[in-house]
Design an enzyme around this catalytic site. Structure first.
Site, PDB file in Angstrom:
ATOM      1  N   ILE A  99       0.715  -1.255  -0.092  1.00  0.00           N
ATOM      2  CA  ILE A  99       0.005   0.112   0.000  1.00  0.00           C
ATOM      3  C   ILE A  99       0.942   1.152   0.020  1.00  0.00           C
ATOM      4  O   ILE A  99       0.452   2.368  -0.637  1.00  0.00           O
ATOM      5  CB  ILE A  99      -0.855  -0.104   1.142  1.00  0.00           C
ATOM      6  CG1 ILE A  99      -1.837  -1.144   1.204  1.00  0.00           C
ATOM      7  CG2 ILE A  99      -1.974   1.072   1.136  1.00  0.00           C
ATOM      8  CD1 ILE A  99      -2.533  -1.603   2.489  1.00  0.00           C
ATOM      9  N   ASP A 108     -11.451 -16.597  12.214  1.00  0.00           N
ATOM     10  CA  ASP A 108     -12.076 -15.835  11.102  1.00  0.00           C
ATOM     11  C   ASP A 108     -13.452 -15.360  11.376  1.00  0.00           C
ATOM     12  O   ASP A 108     -14.314 -16.206  11.915  1.00  0.00           O
ATOM     13  CB  ASP A 108     -12.063 -16.842   9.630  1.00  0.00           C
ATOM     14  CG  ASP A 108     -10.906 -16.746   9.238  1.00  0.00           C
ATOM     15  OD1 ASP A 108      -9.942 -15.934   9.211  1.00  0.00           O
ATOM     16  OD2 ASP A 108     -10.825 -17.651   8.140  1.00  0.00           O
ATOM     17  N   SER A 156       1.916  -7.589   9.507  1.00  0.00           N
ATOM     18  CA  SER A 156       0.408  -7.314   9.477  1.00  0.00           C
ATOM     19  C   SER A 156      -0.326  -8.733   9.130  1.00  0.00           C
ATOM     20  O   SER A 156      -1.298  -8.750   8.591  1.00  0.00           O
ATOM     21  CB  SER A 156       0.015  -6.432   8.687  1.00  0.00           C
ATOM     22  OG  SER A 156       0.637  -6.536   7.116  1.00  0.00           O
ATOM     23  N   TYR A 163      -2.225  -8.719  16.493  1.00  0.00           N
ATOM     24  CA  TYR A 163      -2.017  -7.680  15.345  1.00  0.00           C
ATOM     25  C   TYR A 163      -3.067  -6.833  15.433  1.00  0.00           C
ATOM     26  O   TYR A 163      -2.469  -5.514  15.564  1.00  0.00           O
ATOM     27  CB  TYR A 163      -2.212  -8.373  14.029  1.00  0.00           C
ATOM     28  CG  TYR A 163      -2.483  -7.368  12.850  1.00  0.00           C
ATOM     29  CD1 TYR A 163      -1.579  -6.538  12.436  1.00  0.00           C
ATOM     30  CD2 TYR A 163      -3.690  -7.365  11.955  1.00  0.00           C
ATOM     31  CE1 TYR A 163      -1.619  -5.714  11.455  1.00  0.00           C
ATOM     32  CE2 TYR A 163      -3.908  -6.602  11.046  1.00  0.00           C
ATOM     33  CZ  TYR A 163      -2.892  -5.424  10.776  1.00  0.00           C
ATOM     34  OH  TYR A 163      -3.242  -4.453   9.808  1.00  0.00           O
ATOM     35  N   PHE A 176       3.016   3.163   7.067  1.00  0.00           N
ATOM     36  CA  PHE A 176       2.504   2.061   6.925  1.00  0.00           C
ATOM     37  C   PHE A 176       3.337   0.982   7.487  1.00  0.00           C
ATOM     38  O   PHE A 176       2.839  -0.222   7.552  1.00  0.00           O
ATOM     39  CB  PHE A 176       2.627   1.548   5.220  1.00  0.00           C
ATOM     40  CG  PHE A 176       1.777   2.763   4.628  1.00  0.00           C
ATOM     41  CD1 PHE A 176       0.661   2.341   4.367  1.00  0.00           C
ATOM     42  CD2 PHE A 176       2.570   3.837   4.039  1.00  0.00           C
ATOM     43  CE1 PHE A 176      -0.143   3.413   3.587  1.00  0.00           C
ATOM     44  CE2 PHE A 176       1.679   4.780   3.139  1.00  0.00           C
ATOM     45  CZ  PHE A 176       0.289   4.504   2.779  1.00  0.00           C
ATOM     46  N   ASN A 203     -10.272  -4.703   3.530  1.00  0.00           N
ATOM     47  CA  ASN A 203      -9.411  -5.351   2.696  1.00  0.00           C
ATOM     48  C   ASN A 203      -8.781  -4.985   1.503  1.00  0.00           C
ATOM     49  O   ASN A 203      -9.514  -4.829   0.626  1.00  0.00           O
ATOM     50  CB  ASN A 203     -10.092  -7.097   2.391  1.00  0.00           C
ATOM     51  CG  ASN A 203     -10.255  -7.871   3.569  1.00  0.00           C
ATOM     52  OD1 ASN A 203     -10.938  -7.601   4.443  1.00  0.00           O
ATOM     53  ND2 ASN A 203      -9.618  -8.948   3.371  1.00  0.00           N
TER      54      ASN A 203
HETATM   55  N1  LIG Z   1      -2.992  -5.060   3.113  1.00  0.00           N
HETATM   56  C1  LIG Z   1      -4.115  -4.811   3.923  1.00  0.00           C
HETATM   57  O1  LIG Z   1      -5.361  -5.540   3.362  1.00  0.00           O
HETATM   58  C2  LIG Z   1      -4.284  -4.295   4.791  1.00  0.00           C
HETATM   59  C3  LIG Z   1      -5.466  -4.028   5.726  1.00  0.00           C
HETATM   60  C4  LIG Z   1      -5.728  -3.399   6.841  1.00  0.00           C
HETATM   61  C5  LIG Z   1      -4.443  -2.769   7.356  1.00  0.00           C
HETATM   62  N2  LIG Z   1      -3.073  -2.690   6.600  1.00  0.00           N
HETATM   63  C6  LIG Z   1      -2.194  -2.240   7.130  1.00  0.00           C
HETATM   64  O2  LIG Z   1      -1.408  -1.228   6.030  1.00  0.00           O
HETATM   65  C7  LIG Z   1      -0.059  -1.253   6.432  1.00  0.00           C
HETATM   66  C8  LIG Z   1       0.535  -1.681   5.034  1.00  0.00           C
HETATM   67  O3  LIG Z   1       0.177  -2.859   4.639  1.00  0.00           O
HETATM   68  P1  LIG Z   1       0.811  -3.528   3.183  1.00  0.00           P
HETATM   69  O4  LIG Z   1      -0.363  -4.699   2.925  1.00  0.00           O
HETATM   70  O5  LIG Z   1       1.302  -2.594   2.326  1.00  0.00           O
HETATM   71  O6  LIG Z   1       2.006  -4.246   3.934  1.00  0.00           O
HETATM   72  P2  LIG Z   1       3.601  -4.621   3.458  1.00  0.00           P
HETATM   73  O7  LIG Z   1       3.957  -5.592   4.345  1.00  0.00           O
HETATM   74  O8  LIG Z   1       3.590  -4.755   1.804  1.00  0.00           O
HETATM   75  O9  LIG Z   1       4.206  -3.317   3.735  1.00  0.00           O
HETATM   76  C9  LIG Z   1       4.800  -2.812   5.083  1.00  0.00           C
HETATM   77  C10 LIG Z   1       6.153  -2.429   4.739  1.00  0.00           C
HETATM   78  O10 LIG Z   1       6.786  -1.756   6.206  1.00  0.00           O
HETATM   79  C11 LIG Z   1       8.039  -2.070   6.211  1.00  0.00           C
HETATM   80  N3  LIG Z   1       8.408  -2.371   7.530  1.00  0.00           N
HETATM   81  C12 LIG Z   1       7.864  -3.425   8.750  1.00  0.00           C
HETATM   82  N4  LIG Z   1       8.408  -3.310   9.597  1.00  0.00           N
HETATM   83  C13 LIG Z   1       9.183  -2.260   9.465  1.00  0.00           C
HETATM   84  C14 LIG Z   1      10.033  -1.670  10.618  1.00  0.00           C
HETATM   85  N5  LIG Z   1      10.076  -1.875  11.848  1.00  0.00           N
HETATM   86  N6  LIG Z   1      10.858  -0.572  10.021  1.00  0.00           N
HETATM   87  C15 LIG Z   1      10.920  -0.188   8.847  1.00  0.00           C
HETATM   88  N7  LIG Z   1      10.092  -0.761   8.007  1.00  0.00           N
HETATM   89  C16 LIG Z   1       9.340  -1.493   8.231  1.00  0.00           C
HETATM   90  C17 LIG Z   1       8.226  -3.502   5.521  1.00  0.00           C
HETATM   91  O11 LIG Z   1       9.700  -3.702   4.919  1.00  0.00           O
HETATM   92  C18 LIG Z   1       7.312  -3.453   4.111  1.00  0.00           C
HETATM   93  O12 LIG Z   1       7.692  -2.462   3.132  1.00  0.00           O
HETATM   94  C19 LIG Z   1       0.248  -2.026   7.404  1.00  0.00           C
HETATM   95  O13 LIG Z   1       0.337  -1.128   8.566  1.00  0.00           O
HETATM   96  C20 LIG Z   1      -0.864  -2.839   7.651  1.00  0.00           C
HETATM   97  O14 LIG Z   1      -1.041  -3.305   8.929  1.00  0.00           O
HETATM   98  C21 LIG Z   1      -3.085  -3.567   5.630  1.00  0.00           C
END
Ligand SMILES: NC(=O)c1ccc[n+]([C@@H]2O[C@H](COP(=O)([O-])OP(=O)(O)OC[C@H]3O[C@@H](n4cnc5c(N)ncnc54)[C@H](O)[C@@H]3O)[C@@H](O)[C@H]2O)c1
Length: 329
Positions: free
Chosen positions: A12, A284, A76, A140, A72, A169
């Site tokens: 994202i 779930d 997750s 989480y 972000f 999602n």
């Molecule tokens: N994908 C979904 O459906 C979804 C839904 C709800 C919430 N989210 C939240 O959105 C955010 C982004 O999700 P995503 O799917 O893009 O995840 P992703 O895993 O693709 O991206 C997360 C990024 O954060 C970096 N990262 C993680 N821990 C780190 C740290 N300690 N220091 C520096 N960088 C760090 C990772 O390398 C990665 O590039 C997350 O916080 C996730 O919890 C995602």
């Protein structure tokens, strides 16, 4: 604005960097590349660093004269957080504490935070409003709720301006094909279904066909990643105008069942998805659908690409590119 995008090498985050750049902002990605990809950072500099490294965070905020943060960076995977909670508490909650402390020390007072519908746990009713009780059922979700509480208190006591966006999602891929979802392992349904549709791959497991839903499978609210990205740009604009300091759902208000996803994938690819039904996975939730009126009212935001057909088509285009690039069988 110069924006620090923590986790901007991820799914994202990278899409949001593109949208930020298109809106005239300068994204500076801060990412430890634990889950993200350097090649997804195309719209500004990449600083490789961990949230835990507060000295590097402060140096980065100062060097690039950062005006706001979009955050972000997190682990997750719900299931993983149930197996190994401590890395979630350390990475997400403690890591964010470092980021927030660095912001306060450097005089950066605006942040848009990636939260999740997992903060609600099992909802009393759907669609889920922001006023619903927050009762996470996994570590989480608990880490994200803890961060929202930190944001609240730093707003009250230090004047932090914050917006927490509770995504449902996330799905889809950049319509221009420059970015897509590259998680390893992939746990999200739509890329998994598309990969299972390809001939010669293993059957997809559908977990639970006895939910209280029309076809018995679980229902989720899928939101296109570019619609999410737009919402971040709007949230930043809102924060600059006004101290909003609140939580907002990001979904479509429309639910799609697992079987409806399979049918859409079959229609888009021309291949029926070979699948088998197995028991529900513990934890779930039957139906997760957002009420989005508050987000629409505050930001004037509406999803534009989030029909399930468009999401599946854009993901399929990305999966085909990835296969041609040798990233998939
Ligand atoms: N994908 C979904 O459906 C979804 C839904 C709800 C919430 N989210 C939240 O959105 C955010 C982004 O999700 P995503 O799917 O893009 O995840 P992703 O895993 O693709 O991206 C997360 C990024 O954060 C970096 N990262 C993680 N821990 C780190 C740290 N300690 N220091 C520096 N960088 C760090 C990772 O390398 C990665 O590039 C997350 O916080 C996730 O919890 C995602």
């Amino acid at each position: 604005m110069r924006i620090l995008v923590a986790g901007g090498a991820g799914y994202i985050g990278s899409h949001t960097c593109k949208t930020l750049a298109q809106a005239g902002h300068e994204p500076v990605v801060y990412d430890n590349l634990s889950l993200g990809h350097a090649e997804s950072v195309k719209w500004g500099p990449l600083v490789v660093g961990d949230l835990a490294d507060q000295a590097l965070l402060e140096a980065t905020l100062r060097e690039f004269q950062i005006e706001a943060v979009v955050h972000f960076a997190a682990k997750s995977c719900v299931g993983e957080s149930m197996q190994e909670p401590m890395p979630y508490f350390i990475n997400n909650s403690v890591g964010t504490t470092r980021l927030l402390d660095a912001m306060l020390r450097c005089g950066v007072s605006r942040i848009v935070f990636s939260s999740t519908c997992a903060v609600y746990g099992v909802p009393d009713f759907v669609p889920i409003e922001e006023t619903c009780p927050t009762r996470p059922i996994n570590p989480y979700g608990e880490t994200k709720l803890a961060i929202e509480k930190m944001l609240h208190w730093l707003g009250v006591l230090h004047g932090l301006r914050w917006i927490s966006l509770r995504y449902f999602n996330a799905a889809g891929a950049d319509p221009a094909g420059e970015l897509g979802e590259e998680h390893d392992p992939e746990t999200h349904l739509i890329p998994l279904v598309l990969r299972a549709a390809a001939p010669g791959t293993a059957r997809l497991q559908v977990f639970g066909t006895d939910y209280p839903t029309p076809d018995g499978t679980a229902i989720r609210d899928y939101i296109h990643v570019t619609d999410l990205a737009d919402a971040h740009v709007m949230a930043l604009a809102a924060l600059s105008a006004d101290p909003v300091n609140d939580c907002f759902n990001l979904g479509t208000g429309q639910g799609t069942s697992v079987m409806e996803v399979l049918a859409t994938v079959a229609a888009v690819t021309g291949w029926p998805v070979r699948h088998e039904t197995v028991a529900r996975r513990p934890g779930d939730i039957p139906i997760l659908v957002a009420k989005t009126d508050k987000t629409a009212q505050h930001f004037g935001w509406r999803p534009r690409r989030s029909s399930i057909q468009t999401i599946v088509q854009d993901t399929w285009n990305w999966e085909c590119r990835a296969a041609r690039a040798g990233l998939r069988p």
